[in-house]
Design a protein around this motif. Structure first.
Motif, mmCIF file in Angstrom:
data_model
loop_
_atom_site.group_PDB
_atom_site.id
_atom_site.type_symbol
_atom_site.label_atom_id
_atom_site.label_comp_id
_atom_site.label_asym_id
_atom_site.label_seq_id
_atom_site.Cartn_x
_atom_site.Cartn_y
_atom_site.Cartn_z
ATOM 1 N N VAL A 121 0.880 -1.284 0.048
ATOM 2 C CA VAL A 121 0.096 0.042 0.006
ATOM 3 C C VAL A 121 0.956 1.300 0.061
ATOM 4 O O VAL A 121 2.099 1.291 0.381
ATOM 5 C CB VAL A 121 -0.920 -0.014 1.360
ATOM 6 C CG1 VAL A 121 -1.829 -1.215 1.251
ATOM 7 C CG2 VAL A 121 -0.234 0.188 2.450
ATOM 8 N N LYS A 124 -6.200 8.729 1.153
ATOM 9 C CA LYS A 124 -6.478 7.626 0.406
ATOM 10 C C LYS A 124 -5.374 6.745 0.772
ATOM 11 O O LYS A 124 -4.108 6.899 1.014
ATOM 12 C CB LYS A 124 -6.508 8.062 -0.971
ATOM 13 C CG LYS A 124 -7.601 8.846 -1.375
ATOM 14 C CD LYS A 124 -7.919 9.300 -2.834
ATOM 15 C CE LYS A 124 -8.899 10.102 -3.228
ATOM 16 N NZ LYS A 124 -8.979 10.362 -4.843
ATOM 17 N N GLU A 129 -3.723 3.771 -1.437
ATOM 18 C CA GLU A 129 -3.580 2.954 -2.799
ATOM 19 C C GLU A 129 -2.995 1.758 -2.606
ATOM 20 O O GLU A 129 -2.137 1.455 -1.796
ATOM 21 C CB GLU A 129 -2.613 3.623 -3.823
ATOM 22 C CG GLU A 129 -2.567 3.145 -5.274
ATOM 23 C CD GLU A 129 -1.781 3.878 -6.122
ATOM 24 O OE1 GLU A 129 -1.657 3.651 -7.319
ATOM 25 O OE2 GLU A 129 -0.989 4.912 -5.726
ATOM 26 N N PHE A 158 -7.867 2.121 -5.242
ATOM 27 C CA PHE A 158 -7.740 2.560 -3.730
ATOM 28 C C PHE A 158 -8.625 1.699 -3.017
ATOM 29 O O PHE A 158 -9.756 1.292 -3.373
ATOM 30 C CB PHE A 158 -8.138 3.898 -3.497
ATOM 31 C CG PHE A 158 -7.412 4.904 -4.278
ATOM 32 C CD1 PHE A 158 -6.354 5.367 -3.734
ATOM 33 C CD2 PHE A 158 -7.760 5.352 -5.715
ATOM 34 C CE1 PHE A 158 -5.280 6.161 -4.365
ATOM 35 C CE2 PHE A 158 -7.008 6.171 -6.329
ATOM 36 C CZ PHE A 158 -5.568 6.671 -5.668
#
Length: 331
Positions: free
Chosen positions: A221, A227, A229, A255
């Protein structure tokens, strides 16, 4: 007889001049005796939208723009740095410029992306970069350059993102393909093969060790503000994790929510970061939140930092990326 000889000499001279003029008219770019070749090198690549195209080289490029520092690192490893006329260095790599100037006195270094107008003034005969470098507002679409007989090359693993097709998935093989292609272009095949062999040897070793220890579960990640991703199977970390016989949490969207991360049940979490190591440490602070405390990776302290240059168009860093992913899964 004298008039015949005079006409013969004049005819030969005229034919010689025509041959020279014809050769100049057919020239496709700046000529160089050191870069000339009797053979044409043809390699496959693609345009900004991922459509395949072939690139032909009648000589070794002499005025190359390296639109990313990672690209320059490949050319340095191939000992082709003297063919580079300009290179873009990102903020975290700008500190290297003084030493690079000593090695490459004829190269111009930029700390801002090279735009089309600047590139035109540099009169390149080859441009190599990431897909993003050829967007509008930067170097522009590859067609603009190809129409001016300036070949362009998009590094294979810089194109694929979860929302973009028809780019193929990022793999270790495509990283090796990039270095092999650059070896062909610059006639540095032996140097390229040495880089590829190091990757193959590293992967073979780590695959063997991983089989002895069994599969693990991982998620990769990057925190981007509010957010998260997720780097799934289409990107390089996912390919390496699978090659090691482990599973990578994969989503069809770029996401995920904090809740999805919390319930991922990952043994290892690879955390991608841009910039300095301190930027990486800042990214790790996200896991100090109590909501993540029950993730197995958090409990075991298996939070592994991976710099972005290791996982996107990693080329010369690919072997190290394999080592770091193996260590994150098993050590």
């Amino acid at each position: 007889m004298q008039r015949f000889l005079t006409r013969t000499v004049a005819s030969i001279a005229m034919a010689f001049l025509i041959a020279i003029a014809g050769g100049c008219a057919n020239s496709e770019g700046p000529a160089s005796s050191s870069g000339s070749s009797d053979t044409v090198t043809v390699i496959s690549n693609f345009d900004y939208m991922g459509h395949h195209k072939e690139i032909s080289f009648h000589q070794i490029p002499q005025r190359v723009i390296a639109a990313r520092p990672e690209v320059l690192d490949v050319l340095l490893a191939l000992h082709a740095e003297q063919n580079v006329c300009a290179a873009y260095m990102t903020r975290d790599q700008a500190g290297r410029i003084p030493e690079l100037k000593k090695l490459m006195p004829n190269c111009q270094f930029f700390t801002n992306e090279i735009d089309r107008e600047t590139a035109l003034m540099l009169k390149p005969d080859f441009i190599v970069g990431w897909r993003w470098n050829f967007r509008k507002g930067s170097l522009g679409d590859v067609d603009f350059w190809n129409q001016r007989n300036v070949p362009t090359y998009i590094e294979e693993n810089s194109g694929p993102v979860p929302a973009v097709d028809p780019f193929p998935p990022s793999t270790v093989e495509s990283e090796m393909q990039f270095m092999e292609n650059m070896g062909k272009v610059f006639h540095k095949e032996d140097e390229a093969q040495a880089l590829v062999s190091a990757i193959k040897d590293t992967l073979k070793e780590k695959e063997s060790l991983a089989r002895q220890q069994g599969p693990r579960k991982a998620i990769t990640v990057e925190f981007m503000g509010n957010k998260i991703e997720v780097f799934g199977d289409k990107l390089l970390p996912g390919d390496i994790i699978k090659k090691l016989g482990c599973s990578n949490f994969n989503y069809e969207v770029p996401f995920i929510t904090r809740e999805e991360l919390r319930i991922s049940d990952a043994d290892t979490i690879f955390v991608i970061y841009h910039g300095s190591h301190q930027d990486g440490l800042n990214a790790l602070q996200n896991f100090s939140s109590p909501e993540f405390k029950d993730i197995p990776a958090v409990k075991k302290g298996r939070l592994v930092l991976l710099p972005y240059r290791y996982i996107c168009a990693s080329n010369v860093y690919t072997a190290q990326c394999i080592k770091d992913i193996y260590a994150g899964l098993y050590e």
